[in-house]
Design a protein around this motif. Structure first.
Motif, PDB file in Angstrom:
ATOM      1  N   ALA A   1      -8.730  -2.304   4.649  1.00 34.81           N
ATOM      2  CA  ALA A   1      -9.159  -3.452   3.841  1.00 34.81           C
ATOM      3  C   ALA A   1      -7.963  -4.258   3.363  1.00 34.81           C
ATOM      4  O   ALA A   1      -7.986  -5.503   3.374  1.00 34.81           O
ATOM      5  N   LEU A   2      -6.897  -3.590   2.926  1.00 34.04           N
ATOM      6  CA  LEU A   2      -5.721  -4.320   2.458  1.00 34.04           C
ATOM      7  C   LEU A   2      -5.062  -5.100   3.585  1.00 34.04           C
ATOM      8  O   LEU A   2      -4.501  -6.184   3.361  1.00 34.04           O
TER       9      LEU A   2
ATOM     10  N   GLU B   1     -11.592   7.578   2.993  1.00 29.94           N
ATOM     11  CA  GLU B   1     -11.623   6.432   2.085  1.00 29.94           C
ATOM     12  C   GLU B   1     -10.234   5.820   1.904  1.00 29.94           C
ATOM     13  O   GLU B   1     -10.111   4.610   1.725  1.00 29.94           O
ATOM     14  N   VAL B   2      -9.186   6.635   1.939  1.00 28.15           N
ATOM     15  CA  VAL B   2      -7.827   6.105   1.922  1.00 28.15           C
ATOM     16  C   VAL B   2      -7.591   5.227   3.141  1.00 28.15           C
ATOM     17  O   VAL B   2      -7.027   4.122   3.042  1.00 28.15           O
TER      18      VAL B   2
ATOM     19  N   GLU C   1      -9.869   3.697   4.878  1.00 29.76           N
ATOM     20  CA  GLU C   1     -10.697   2.502   4.698  1.00 29.76           C
ATOM     21  C   GLU C   1     -10.004   1.478   3.803  1.00 29.76           C
ATOM     22  O   GLU C   1     -10.001   0.273   4.092  1.00 29.76           O
ATOM     23  N   LEU C   2      -9.395   1.962   2.719  1.00 32.48           N
ATOM     24  CA  LEU C   2      -8.680   1.058   1.823  1.00 32.48           C
ATOM     25  C   LEU C   2      -7.484   0.426   2.526  1.00 32.48           C
ATOM     26  O   LEU C   2      -7.226  -0.779   2.378  1.00 32.48           O
TER      27      LEU C   2
ATOM     28  N   THR D   1      -6.711   8.829  -6.177  1.00 35.14           N
ATOM     29  CA  THR D   1      -7.750   8.736  -5.158  1.00 35.14           C
ATOM     30  C   THR D   1      -9.058   9.357  -5.644  1.00 35.14           C
ATOM     31  O   THR D   1     -10.136   8.951  -5.220  1.00 35.14           O
TER      32      THR D   1
ATOM     33  N   PHE E   1       0.885  -1.166   0.000  1.00 34.01           N
ATOM     34  CA  PHE E   1       0.000   0.000   0.000  1.00 34.01           C
ATOM     35  C   PHE E   1       0.919   1.211   0.000  1.00 34.01           C
ATOM     36  O   PHE E   1       1.659   1.441   0.959  1.00 34.01           O
TER      37      PHE E   1
ATOM     38  N   LEU F   1     -12.520   2.670  -3.392  1.00 37.31           N
ATOM     39  CA  LEU F   1     -12.343   1.282  -2.962  1.00 37.31           C
ATOM     40  C   LEU F   1     -12.631   0.319  -4.110  1.00 37.31           C
ATOM     41  O   LEU F   1     -11.872  -0.632  -4.342  1.00 37.31           O
ATOM     42  N   ARG F   2     -13.709   0.557  -4.850  1.00 39.41           N
ATOM     43  CA  ARG F   2     -14.049  -0.340  -5.964  1.00 39.41           C
ATOM     44  C   ARG F   2     -12.956  -0.352  -7.024  1.00 39.41           C
ATOM     45  O   ARG F   2     -12.521  -1.412  -7.476  1.00 39.41           O
TER      46      ARG F   2
ATOM     47  N   SER G   1      -9.817   0.505  -6.806  1.00 38.89           N
ATOM     48  CA  SER G   1      -8.559  -0.044  -6.314  1.00 38.89           C
ATOM     49  C   SER G   1      -8.618  -1.567  -6.227  1.00 38.89           C
ATOM     50  O   SER G   1      -7.708  -2.269  -6.694  1.00 38.89           O
ATOM     51  N   LEU G   2      -9.685  -2.083  -5.650  1.00 44.59           N
ATOM     52  CA  LEU G   2      -9.777  -3.538  -5.486  1.00 44.59           C
ATOM     53  C   LEU G   2     -10.040  -4.252  -6.803  1.00 44.59           C
ATOM     54  O   LEU G   2      -9.814  -5.450  -6.910  1.00 44.59           O
TER      55      LEU G   2
END
Length: 674
Positions: free
Chosen positions: A389-390, A382-383, A385-386, A318, A19, A336-337, A339-340
């Motif tokens: 998630a990672l 949101e950063v 949050e990502l 971003t 990340f 998020l969508r 990126s993932l």
């Protein structure tokens, strides 16, 4: 299938997912560096790219090198457990160099010099630039080759983004040397270029120039060879920097590709074997009809370049960028969508341009992980949050994507197909690739990308969009694939010319006539806005052909105009396999139906829900099912396992809320819930 740790996982301190971000500390004071590193740790950042544009700071004049500030940044990052992707700093020469040596500046096809003030103001063939750049690389490699923060070497930056094609006299000399290596004699070059046309025959090598702007249209093969030369010239520059780095360090070396809709100057199939880690930069292009599909396309093509091993997303955004006509900000959840989606399709690391939004310069309105608004902002939340998630998806690192379908993609066919003096200037190679790939995306079928000389044997279905230029050997390879039981779908304007842009006589589609069981006497491109009625009640546009079948059977026919009754889509049994031909540009629904039929006949079910990406990554007996919901409705998918984003168990059905992502560790049934 590779299931062991990839080179990308070695870049993360814990062996998990990367990340990261571009960081430009030269734009900030030391107090800001301290705050930046604190917030990086808070967000979970574990790799930063620095010294990408550091030349002017490291070498303020021809005789002076100063590393104090870069030393401090390297040490600060190391002390905080953050790895460094260290740029060589050579992507843009400093003003003192271009002032002292203006001959290094690139020149356009019409003879205009491109001046300093932006970036990449250098000719790839310039020996003066190369000597100066490699001197800097030597200093950087010697100083930091054993630094504890160093994880990866980053050669230059986005090579060829602005200066891939230079037409100056230095480039002309280099082009002639390249041609002498390619062609054993001047007679061989004249034959390859077809110089009997328009009295172009060369009697001495010195007469040959780059394809500078002529009064009429240029020689197509000269243009094609110049593109080949230009890609090779920049690759040679990459190799030169890499050789210096490897003399001082055993760490991996890479550069950031630009597998996007608008960059086409490098033949990355030739570049990829030179990379220790495949890395790509990607930004959604809102000039396209469907930016979301193009994200998937770029990620799958990057995975193909990585030979289905995990790769690194070196840059993405971003939110908005700064260089499109309308720079669209991302809606909530889109970060998020997007990126993932890259992670789902094989990336083991997600990095952004850039960490802190610049206050000056042409990129000051480009989004960043830390925006102008600071931490009290949607982007920062949101950063974070990502990053969280990672952390929960760490175990995905090292897994790989499996696919039963493949798309043949060729940079050389792209260059040649988009050339001048063709039947229709509306026919563009990448549009045709996106059309066929988009139908697979809508059908929920994951596809790998292969070069024309790639191994097709592992795939049940192979798509061949607009392969205008193809060698005899590569055409024979595709023919053998079908003969041995494969299913191929080939679209119009394929097989027309060989590697020298020489038309194959006897009727189109040239190299694929026998395989497809059709013969085309004449192209009939359509006028803008003109449509053709088809036998299934739909319509086609852009292209039609005076086509007759030899051994193929019609699937769809044209039902109006002077070509009424002419086949538009055909299917041919060939050996143990089947070859489909698309003789026109079908509308989206019809193309989806045709490709779904071809996939089913190849044993691949088309079971996707439009707007929901369903991709599997596999490691040994573990399967990770990524479900990315781009729609405005909740989506249900029948599966049992552990959902990693939320950390919950799933029994039979997982619900993916609108605009959300779920990742389930399991072996899914692949069936939708009712």
């Amino acid at each position: 299938m590779q299931t062991n740790s990839s080179p990308v996982t070695q870049l993360a301190p814990d062996g998990g997912l990367v990340f990261g971000c571009d960081y430009n500390p030269e734009q900030w004071d030391e107090a800001t560096w301290i705050e930046d590193v604190r917030l990086m740790r808070e967000a979970g950042v574990n790799l930063v790219a620095i010294n990408i544009f550091g030349w002017a700071e490291l070498q303020p004049d021809a005789d002076t090198f100063t590393f104090d500030r870069l030393d401090a940044v390297m040490d600060l990052l190391s002390a905080n457990g953050i790895g460094v992707n260290l740029g060589t700093g050579t992507s843009s020469p400093p003003p003192w160099l271009t002032t002292a040596h203006p001959a290094i500046l690139p020149v356009t096809a019409d003879g205009a010099t491109r001046w300093p003030g932006g970036r990449q103001a250098w000719c790839p063939s310039s020996p003066i630039f190369r000597t100066s750049a490699l001197r800097l690389v030597e200093e950087v490699a010697r100083r930091y080759g054993s630094h504890p923060a160093l994880r990866l070497w980053h050669v230059s930056n986005e090579l060829g983004c602005h200066n891939a094609l230079c037409y100056c006299d230095t480039s002309a000399d280099a082009f002639r040397r390249w041609l002498q290596d390619r062609y054993p004699t001047l007679d061989a070059l004249n034959a390859a270029w077809g110089t009997a046309f328009w009295s172009q025959r060369y009697s001495a090598w010195e007469q040959i120039l780059p394809p500078r702007t002529p009064h009429a249209t240029p020689n197509p093969t000269q243009v094609l060879d110049f593109r080949r030369f230009s890609s090779d010239e920049l690759l040679g520059y990459y190799r030169a920097e890499t050789a210096v780095l490897r003399a001082h360090s055993s760490l991996p070396v890479t550069t950031n590709f630009m597998v996007t809709a608008h960059i086409r100057t490098q033949n990355y199939w030739q570049w990829a074997p030179e990379m220790d880690v495949i890395a790509n930069d990607h930004y959604p292009d809102h000039r396209l009809e469907d930016p979301v599909q193009e994200i998937a396309f770029a990620a799958d093509l990057t995975r193909g370049l990585a030979r289905n091993r995990p790769w690194l997303l070196m840059e993405h955004a971003t939110s908005a960028v700064n260089w499109q006509p309308r720079n669209i900000a991302k809606a909530p959840g889109e970060l998020l969508r997007n990126s993932l989606a890259h992670l789902a399709r094989g990336a083991d690391g997600l990095c952004f341009f850039q960490w802190r939004a610049s206050l000056q310069g042409s990129e000051k309105f480009h989004s960043a992980m830390l925006p102008h608004a600071g931490t009290d902002s949607k982007i920062w939340r949101e950063v974070s949050e990502l990053g969280d998630a990672l952390g929960r998806l760490r175990e995905v690192a090292g897994s790989t994507v499996t696919a039963r379908a493949a798309v043949v993609f060729s940079w050389e066919a792209w260059w040649a197909c988009d050339g001048e003096s063709h039947p229709s200037s509306d026919l563009r190679y990448l549009d045709q690739v996106h059309a066929l790939y988009g139908a697979l995306w809508d059908a929920g079928i994951t596809a790998d990308f292969l070069p024309p000389d790639g191994d097709l044997s592992a795939y049940d279905l192979v798509l061949v969009p607009a392969l205008y230029l193809v060698t005899d050997d590569d055409a024979a390879r595709l023919t053998d694939y079908v003969r041995q039981g494969g299913t191929a779908v080939i679209s119009f304007f394929s097989g027309i010319v060989d590697e020298n842009e020489r038309v194959r006589p006897g009727g189109y589609p040239g190299a694929f006539r026998d395989l497809l069981g059709v013969r085309v006497e004449e192209f009939h491109p359509l006028a803008a806005g003109r449509q053709l009625a088809l036998s299934n009640g739909t319509s086609a546009e852009l292209w039609s052909e005076a086509l007759r079948t030899t051994t193929a059977e019609p699937v769809l026919t044209i039902t109006d105009g002077h070509l009424s009754g002419t086949p538009a889509v055909t299917r041919n049994s060939f050996g143990n396999g089947t070859a489909w031909y698309l003789g026109t540009s079908l509308d989206k629904e019809t193309l989806l139906e045709v490709l779904s039929d071809a996939a089913r006949s190849a044993g691949i079910p088309a079971s996707g829900t439009r707007g929901v990406e369903t991709i599997e990554r596999v490691a040994g007996d573990r399967t990770y099912l990524f479900l990315i919901n781009h729609t405005t409705q909740d989506h249900k998918h029948r599966v049992t396992g552990t959902e990693l984003v939320t950390g919950t168990d799933v029994a039979d059905v997982v619900v993916v809320p609108e605009g959300s992502v779920r990742v389930v560790r399991t072996i899914p049934t692949g069936k939708e819930a009712n």
